[in-house]
Design a protein around this motif. Structure first.
Motif, PDB file in Angstrom:
ATOM      1  N   SER A   1      11.560  12.582  36.172  1.00 37.10           N
ATOM      2  CA  SER A   1      11.646  12.843  37.615  1.00 37.10           C
ATOM      3  C   SER A   1      10.860  14.095  37.978  1.00 37.10           C
ATOM      4  CB  SER A   1      13.106  12.996  38.023  1.00 37.10           C
ATOM      5  OG  SER A   1      13.649  14.136  37.397  1.00 37.10           O
ATOM      6  N   ASP A   2      11.004  14.480  39.239  1.00 39.14           N
ATOM      7  CA  ASP A   2      10.306  15.664  39.717  1.00 39.14           C
ATOM      8  C   ASP A   2      11.176  16.902  39.476  1.00 39.14           C
ATOM      9  OD1 ASP A   2       9.054  17.662  40.986  1.00 39.14           O
ATOM     10  OD2 ASP A   2       8.937  16.694  42.950  1.00 39.14           O
TER      11      ASP A   2
ATOM     12  N   GLU B   1       5.455   6.572  40.373  1.00 39.57           N
ATOM     13  CA  GLU B   1       6.880   6.921  40.291  1.00 39.57           C
ATOM     14  C   GLU B   1       7.604   5.995  39.320  1.00 39.57           C
ATOM     15  OE1 GLU B   1       8.905   7.358  43.964  1.00 39.57           O
ATOM     16  OE2 GLU B   1       7.464   8.794  44.748  1.00 39.57           O
TER      17      GLU B   1
ATOM     18  N   THR C   1      10.313  20.049  40.035  1.00 39.45           N
ATOM     19  CA  THR C   1       9.790  21.246  40.711  1.00 39.45           C
ATOM     20  C   THR C   1      10.920  22.144  41.226  1.00 39.45           C
ATOM     21  OG1 THR C   1       7.930  19.894  41.403  1.00 39.45           O
ATOM     22  CG2 THR C   1       8.134  22.048  42.444  1.00 39.45           C
TER      23      THR C   1
ATOM     24  N   MET D   1       0.490  12.795  39.584  1.00 38.27           N
ATOM     25  CA  MET D   1       1.261  11.743  40.241  1.00 38.27           C
ATOM     26  C   MET D   1       0.328  10.949  41.159  1.00 38.27           C
ATOM     27  SD  MET D   1       4.408  11.538  39.408  1.00 38.27           S
ATOM     28  CE  MET D   1       5.131  10.501  40.664  1.00 38.27           C
TER      29      MET D   1
ATOM     30  N   MET E   1       7.222  12.047  46.846  1.00 38.44           N
ATOM     31  CA  MET E   1       7.635  12.981  45.798  1.00 38.44           C
ATOM     32  C   MET E   1       9.099  12.756  45.437  1.00 38.44           C
ATOM     33  SD  MET E   1       6.544  15.834  44.291  1.00 38.44           S
ATOM     34  CE  MET E   1       6.929  17.493  43.847  1.00 38.44           C
TER      35      MET E   1
ATOM     36  N   VAL F   1       2.112  15.851  35.858  1.00 33.10           N
ATOM     37  CA  VAL F   1       3.130  15.271  34.983  1.00 33.10           C
ATOM     38  C   VAL F   1       2.896  15.752  33.545  1.00 33.10           C
ATOM     39  CG1 VAL F   1       4.109  13.107  34.119  1.00 33.10           C
ATOM     40  CG2 VAL F   1       3.301  13.250  36.484  1.00 33.10           C
TER      41      VAL F   1
ATOM     42  N   PRO G   1       2.324  14.672  46.266  1.00 37.13           N
ATOM     43  CA  PRO G   1       3.552  15.267  46.768  1.00 37.13           C
ATOM     44  C   PRO G   1       3.336  15.972  48.100  1.00 37.13           C
ATOM     45  CG  PRO G   1       2.658  16.531  44.946  1.00 37.13           C
ATOM     46  CD  PRO G   1       1.805  15.339  45.095  1.00 37.13           C
TER      47      PRO G   1
ATOM     48  N   ARG H   1       5.088  20.158  40.568  1.00 37.76           N
ATOM     49  CA  ARG H   1       4.050  20.303  41.605  1.00 37.76           C
ATOM     50  C   ARG H   1       2.930  19.269  41.465  1.00 37.76           C
ATOM     51  NH1 ARG H   1       6.270  24.962  42.986  1.00 37.76           N
ATOM     52  NH2 ARG H   1       6.297  26.358  41.239  1.00 37.76           N
ATOM     53  N   GLY H   2       3.360  18.003  41.297  1.00 36.27           N
ATOM     54  CA  GLY H   2       2.407  16.897  41.317  1.00 36.27           C
ATOM     55  C   GLY H   2       1.734  16.617  39.979  1.00 36.27           C
TER      56      GLY H   2
ATOM     57  N   CYS I   1       7.632  15.911  36.203  1.00 35.16           N
ATOM     58  CA  CYS I   1       6.584  16.247  37.175  1.00 35.16           C
ATOM     59  C   CYS I   1       6.863  17.639  37.743  1.00 35.16           C
ATOM     60  CB  CYS I   1       6.599  15.184  38.285  1.00 35.16           C
ATOM     61  SG  CYS I   1       5.620  15.642  39.707  1.00 35.16           S
TER      62      CYS I   1
ATOM     63  N   ASN J   1      12.680  13.821  44.121  1.00 30.18           N
ATOM     64  CA  ASN J   1      13.397  15.082  44.111  1.00 30.18           C
ATOM     65  C   ASN J   1      14.727  14.973  43.419  1.00 30.18           C
ATOM     66  OD1 ASN J   1      12.458  17.576  45.027  1.00 30.18           O
ATOM     67  ND2 ASN J   1      12.038  16.610  47.014  1.00 30.18           N
TER      68      ASN J   1
END
Ligand code: FAD
Ligand code: NAD
Length: 518
Positions: A102-103, A59, A105, A129, A1, A79, A133, A76-77, A74, A3
């Motif tokens: 990017s993530d 990714e 979350t 993803m 995942m 996109v 994650p 919580r997984g 993204c 971050n």
């Protein structure tokens, strides 16, 4: 995942930060309101550019989509292609771009975790993803009966003091008692939230920043009046269920999602139940006191200083806003409350005619339903312990968190010498519960209230203006050099931000100031 590093998000003073406290938002272009966005998502237009196809996103692929006109994020997984949403984002395009490619979350959770992005962005969903994650482990959902044997919670990387609770159950002819051992001191009935509906039993036990969840489809029917008892010293929680039929239960039930899990709050979605509007009473020209009744199988008490989220479907989209429950009145300590605190919730809500949520909420008729979440918030009763002086700085509906704090402090804090409320409003007509506050000040020698108006008429002989150093330096003063003080502040974001700065200038420490934000 992936971050995104986000310790200071939203940046102090940023538009987004202001928006999280309330009304200061990035001005949106004409035709870019939430309603316009909802219309666009329903128009059938291809918003992802993938013609409805969902893909697995690696990714490497995600990182490539990092420009305004090609921006994938993204959460919580899942996109989303948020480019079409850029101009509609109340926090502005720049804030959204912080998560580009990017993530997002963590950023999302810190700013507006309660927003139902799944519903808001569902037409922008690109896919999932490819790398799953990492989330805190949840109990497996195998449909095996629960027979009282403790299922082991998988709780990775918990701080040492957060040891996962466990549960057991036993029965008599007429009752089933579920016992949860939290192994925590200072638990009280506010820490226990129970819901029972259509055979499904859900109990959430709040332990500091975590909550322990029991979630099962009970093996037999029960009556809806559920009792929760907490032994404060040992942290033992007993939930007593009344059997509908006096038969012996062989097992408690079948596990449902996340049963027997112990998870950090920020990892959890909000749980909602439908509450019935049972009364609405005018407080001022634009503000009302609403009473909501929880379903019969619910036990929920909102802790002082905490808020809930109300959710309504408006034009086909789920809209969620936070509100801070109050008491039925400031005199409610004088007599038995009309309605028990664990079954009824009172909220004071100001209706903004141009607002999204409140005009719709005000149209609800007595007997209509609205969804209400579990409580959230970072105020802790322990902040009031051993306090000698309490200062409350409230502006407009920022008064709402002060109601329970004021009431609790006067009734329970033995060393308390003084509670002062400085209440900022535009005009006299805007002052909430003015009579009640004045009556309380007459009757209770420790309580003092001062009203300050920013747009007074010429008849007003009281204080005028907005929050300022001269006003605060006179009002927020320790009566003894070493007094234990707490200053609570709540109102429009610029009011709160300015107040915090001024209190710092007046040499109050961070621990002595509590500000209320989302
Ligand atoms: P919004 O749509 O948010 O609009 C509010 C006002 O801002 C309107 O005048 C609107 O025209 C204007 N506006 C909207 N968008 C923009 C923009 N882009 N640019 C400029 N102006 C804009 N409120 C209460 O009344 N009682 C409570 O107990 C309470 N508790 C709260 C607790 C917390 C933790 C927080 C964060 C807020 C709380 N609030 C409370 C505020 C509440 O959550 C809502 O923000 C409020 O009810 C307004 O919602 P709305 O959707 O009707 O209005
Ligand atoms: P309002 O517009 O009627 O203003 C009330 C007073 O706030 C004004 O008289 C003024 O003294 C002060 N004020 C307003 N704007 C200011 C500014 N830019 N700078 C300095 N002072 C300012 O207030 P309202 O419409 O009742 O709004 C209340 C706000 O409180 C909302 O933004 C709401 O989101 C927030 N609120 C937050 C919580 C929470 O827990 N975080 C709870 C309740 C309300």
């Amino acid at each position: 995942m992936l971050n995104v590093p986000s310790p200071a998000f939203p940046a102090p003073g940023s538009q987004q930060r202001a928006a999280s406290g309330g009304r200061s938002k990035v001005p949106l272009k004409q035709g870019r309101s939430l309603m316009d966005w909802i219309r666009l998502t329903k128009s059938g237009k291809d918003l992802t550019g993938l013609k409805g196809r969902l893909i697995e996103v690696t990714e490497e692929e995600l990182i490539k989509h990092n420009k305004k006109d090609d921006c994938w994020v993204c959460i919580r997984g899942l996109v989303y292609n948020v480019s079409p949403y850029m101009e509609y984002h109340p926090g502005g395009e720049d804030e959204l771009m912080r998560a580009a490619g990017s993530d997002g979350t963590d950023l999302f959770d810190q700013v507006h975790r309660w927003v139902n992005y799944e519903s808001m962005l569902k037409e922008c969903l690109v896919g999932r993803m490819a790398v799953k994650p990492v989330v805190l482990a949840k109990e497996n959902h195998e449909k095996k009966p629960l027979n009282g044997i403790l299922l082991k919670s998988k709780v990775p990387d918990l701080p040492v003091k957060e040891i996962s609770p466990s549960y057991d159950w036993f029965q008599t002819e007429s009752l089933v008692t579920i016992v949860i051992y939290t192994k925590q001191k200072d638990m009280d009935s506010e820490s226990v939230i129970v819901d029972y509906q259509d055979g499904c039993f859900r109990a959430e036990i709040v332990v500091n920043d975590y909550s322990y969840l029991l979630h099962t489809e009970l093996s037999h029917e029960i009556q809806e009046d559920i009792t929760a008892r907490v032994t404060e010293k040992t942290g033992k929680v007993e939930i007593i269920l009344k059997k509908k039929n006096n038969v012996s239960w062989k097992y408690l039930g079948h596990p449902l999602e996340s049963h027997n899990s112990f998870t950090a709050h920020r990892e959890k979605g909000l749980y909602y139940r439908k509450c019935k509007l049972i009364s609405k009473v005018d407080v001022t020209h634009d503000t009302k006191l609403y009473c909501l009744m929880m379903p019969p199988g619910t036990h929920l008490q909102v802790p002082i200083g905490q808020h809930v989220y109300l959710k309504q479907t408006i034009a086909g989209a789920e809209i969620v806003k936070p509100y801070t429950p109050v008491l039925e009145s400031l005199h409610s300590d004088l007599r038995e409350p009309l309605h028990p605190h664990n079954k009824y919730i009172y909220v004071i809500i100001k209706i903004y005619h141009t607002g999204l949520f409140t005009p719709h909420f005000d149209c609800l008729q007595i007997g209509d339903y609205v969804s209400l979440s579990n409580p959230e918030g970072n105020f802790k009763k322990s902040q009031l312990q051993d306090l000698e002086e309490l200062f409350l700085l409230a502006a407009g509906t920022g008064f709402t968190p002060m109601v329970k704090i004021l009431n609790y402090a006067l009734a329970n804090i033995t060393n308390l010498r003084k509670v002062k409320l400085m209440f900022f409003n535009k005009t006299e007509e805007d002052i909430l519960w003015r009579n009640q506050l004045e009556q309380l000040a007459d009757k209770e020698r420790r309580f003092e209230v001062e009203f300050i108006l920013s747009e007074p008429t010429c008849e007003w002989i009281g204080k005028q203006g907005r929050i300022s150093l001269p006003l605060l330096s006179k009002f927020v003063k320790r009566s003894l050099e070493n007094s234990r003080v707490l200053i609570c502040i709540c109102g429009p974001a610029p009011f709160t931000e300015q107040g915090i700065r001024l209190l710092k200038d007046l040499n109050f420490s961070q621990e002595e100031v509590h500000s209320f934000t989302a």
